[in-house]
Motif scaffolding. Sequence first.
Motif, mmCIF file in Angstrom:
data_model
loop_
_atom_site.group_PDB
_atom_site.id
_atom_site.type_symbol
_atom_site.label_atom_id
_atom_site.label_comp_id
_atom_site.label_asym_id
_atom_site.label_seq_id
_atom_site.Cartn_x
_atom_site.Cartn_y
_atom_site.Cartn_z
ATOM 1 N N GLY A 13 -13.523 0.111 -7.528
ATOM 2 C CA GLY A 13 -12.607 -0.413 -6.525
ATOM 3 C C GLY A 13 -12.661 0.402 -5.241
ATOM 4 O O GLY A 13 -12.574 -0.144 -4.137
ATOM 5 N N ILE A 14 -12.822 1.710 -5.379
ATOM 6 C CA ILE A 14 -12.943 2.578 -4.214
ATOM 7 C C ILE A 14 -14.232 2.264 -3.461
ATOM 8 O O ILE A 14 -14.245 2.215 -2.225
ATOM 9 N N CYS A 15 -15.314 2.010 -4.192
ATOM 10 C CA CYS A 15 -16.597 1.680 -3.554
ATOM 11 C C CYS A 15 -16.511 0.357 -2.808
ATOM 12 O O CYS A 15 -17.048 0.230 -1.709
ATOM 13 N N VAL A 16 -15.827 -0.623 -3.391
ATOM 14 C CA VAL A 16 -15.666 -1.918 -2.725
ATOM 15 C C VAL A 16 -14.848 -1.745 -1.449
ATOM 16 O O VAL A 16 -15.194 -2.279 -0.389
ATOM 17 N N CYS A 17 -13.777 -0.979 -1.515
ATOM 18 C CA CYS A 17 -12.945 -0.736 -0.329
ATOM 19 C C CYS A 17 -13.729 0.003 0.751
ATOM 20 O O CYS A 17 -13.598 -0.309 1.938
ATOM 21 N N ALA A 18 -14.546 0.968 0.361
ATOM 22 C CA ALA A 18 -15.338 1.710 1.339
ATOM 23 C C ALA A 18 -16.362 0.797 2.022
ATOM 24 O O ALA A 18 -16.575 0.888 3.230
ATOM 25 N N SER A 19 -16.965 -0.089 1.259
ATOM 26 C CA SER A 19 -17.942 -1.017 1.837
ATOM 27 C C SER A 19 -17.278 -2.025 2.756
ATOM 28 O O SER A 19 -17.785 -2.330 3.834
ATOM 29 N N LEU A 20 -16.144 -2.553 2.347
ATOM 30 C CA LEU A 20 -15.468 -3.573 3.140
ATOM 31 C C LEU A 20 -14.739 -2.998 4.352
ATOM 32 O O LEU A 20 -14.420 -3.735 5.287
ATOM 33 N N SER A 21 -14.485 -1.690 4.354
ATOM 34 C CA SER A 21 -13.780 -1.096 5.487
ATOM 35 C C SER A 21 -14.613 -1.145 6.767
ATOM 36 O O SER A 21 -14.064 -1.134 7.867
ATOM 37 N N SER A 22 -15.909 -1.231 6.652
ATOM 38 C CA SER A 22 -16.749 -1.371 7.847
ATOM 39 C C SER A 22 -17.089 -2.827 8.135
ATOM 40 O O SER A 22 -17.210 -3.221 9.293
ATOM 41 N N GLY B 34 -15.251 -5.617 7.361
ATOM 42 C CA GLY B 34 -14.085 -6.382 7.796
ATOM 43 C C GLY B 34 -13.833 -6.274 9.293
ATOM 44 O O GLY B 34 -13.804 -7.290 9.999
ATOM 45 N N PRO B 35 -13.665 -5.058 9.823
ATOM 46 C CA PRO B 35 -13.483 -4.938 11.268
ATOM 47 C C PRO B 35 -14.693 -5.421 12.067
ATOM 48 O O PRO B 35 -14.540 -5.990 13.146
ATOM 49 N N GLY B 36 -15.890 -5.223 11.535
ATOM 50 C CA GLY B 36 -17.090 -5.701 12.221
ATOM 51 C C GLY B 36 -17.115 -7.211 12.335
ATOM 52 O O GLY B 36 -17.462 -7.770 13.381
#
Length: 85
Positions: A3-12, A14-16
């Motif tokens: 879940g942490i890996c998914v959040c880290a990937s989507l954190s860039s 999503g805003p992009g």
Amino acid sequence: MSGICVCASLSSVGPGLYLGHYLLRMNPILLLGGLAGAQTMTAGMAAVQDRSGSPVAVLGYTPAVPIVHILLTTWGTVIVGVMAN
């Protein structure tokens, strides 16, 4: 942990997606190709090409990949140097 890996990937991503689509008004296929290039994800670029039926995503992918490789190399060294001190 995954879940942490998914959040880290989507954190860039999503805003992009938001900034590219709403602020810069980019073509969605170019935008998705560029985001795949920013993550150096060839499979993502191939999926965009497959779903869109167009090779246009490569135009967004191509300039992003060398920039990311340069940034990963330089900032990786900087981060290791900072963490070592």
